[in-house]
Design an enzyme around this catalytic site. Sequence first.
Site, short mmCIF file in Angstrom:
data_model
loop_
_atom_site.label_atom_id
_atom_site.label_comp_id
_atom_site.label_asym_id
_atom_site.label_seq_id
_atom_site.Cartn_x
_atom_site.Cartn_y
_atom_site.Cartn_z
CG ASP A 1 -0.28 -0.40 2.52
OD1 ASP A 1 0.97 -0.37 2.57
OD2 ASP A 1 -0.98 -0.73 3.47
CG ASN B 1 -9.10 -1.27 12.18
OD1 ASN B 1 -8.15 -1.88 11.67
ND2 ASN B 1 -9.63 -0.20 11.61
CG HIS C 1 -5.99 -1.96 8.93
ND1 HIS C 1 -6.15 -0.90 9.81
CD2 HIS C 1 -4.69 -1.93 8.58
CE1 HIS C 1 -5.00 -0.28 9.96
NE2 HIS C 1 -4.09 -0.89 9.23
CD GLU D 1 -9.00 1.13 7.83
OE1 GLU D 1 -9.04 0.27 8.72
OE2 GLU D 1 -8.38 2.21 7.95
C1 GLP Z 1 -0.67 0.56 8.53
C2 GLP Z 1 -0.28 -0.28 7.34
C3 GLP Z 1 -0.45 -1.77 7.60
C4 GLP Z 1 0.17 -2.12 8.94
C5 GLP Z 1 -0.53 -1.36 10.04
C6 GLP Z 1 0.03 -1.65 11.41
O1 GLP Z 1 -2.01 0.87 8.55
N1 GLP Z 1 -0.99 0.06 6.15
O2 GLP Z 1 0.11 -2.50 6.55
O3 GLP Z 1 0.07 -3.50 9.16
O4 GLP Z 1 -0.35 0.03 9.79
O5 GLP Z 1 1.11 -0.81 11.69
P1 GLP Z 1 2.21 -1.07 12.79
O6 GLP Z 1 3.01 -2.21 12.30
O7 GLP Z 1 3.02 0.18 12.85
O8 GLP Z 1 1.48 -1.37 14.04
#
Ligand code: GLP
Length: 233
Positions: A62, A128, A130, A135
């Site tokens: 992404d 949440n 995702h 989402e």
């Molecule tokens: C973002 C990314 C996800 C990731 C998530 C969790 O929203 N798009 O790919 O898994 O954050 O982030 P973190 O690893 O910093 O907790």
Amino acid sequence: MKLIVVKDSEQGGKEAYQIFAEALKNGATVFGLATGSTPLTTYQKLVASKLDFSDAISINLDEYVGLKPDNPQSYQYFMQEHLFKSKPFKRSYLPQGDAKDAAQEVKRYDRVIAENPIDLQLLGIGRNGHIGFNEPGSDFTSATHKVALTPSTIAANARFFKNKDEVPRYAYSMGIGTILKSKKIILEAFGAAKAAAVAAMIEGPVTPACPASALQKHADVVAIVDEAAAAKL
Ligand code: GLP
């Protein structure tokens, strides 16, 4: 889903690194990559290793809509800093945050994935549930698309920005359908803030309310979870 519970993210990074090494040895050429704090220990192990990705392709999950690749908050910049500058791939793809035409950009990205089927996909998980930026409520068959981020994701990601108002409201993300086409998937989750999402992903019903629960439908998923994130299992 295979579950590996580790002490902490350091151990988790080692486990994921071993799966990368094994995949590369067995001929994997296309690696799906993720951003966020979760994959950092894995990238550190890859960087410190002798593994050679110069014949491999990377495809990221992404990117924020509206950010140029040289913006330090962009995922392109993150990948450059944490992996690509030390471990270059033959080609590295990310959605282009500043693309002029969103409809064209998502089509282009799906073509890239269709031409380079992903052998091993690395995922984190949002609080949440995702995955990528899919989402809650996302369609399990979706391809790459433009997503409106939820207030909870904007709040969670605000820590990387000067303030909440700077967090982009939209992102391009591979769809859940795209992710499920990967041959093998590693999902990492570290820390207590992920415990509820991890429990819903593994033990909850398969429902769009928890996008990561779609992984229960995939035949080869390894979840690498630290003790804090496994606390609600
Ligand atoms: C973002 C990314 C996800 C990731 C998530 C969790 O929203 N798009 O790919 O898994 O954050 O982030 P973190 O690893 O910093 O907790």
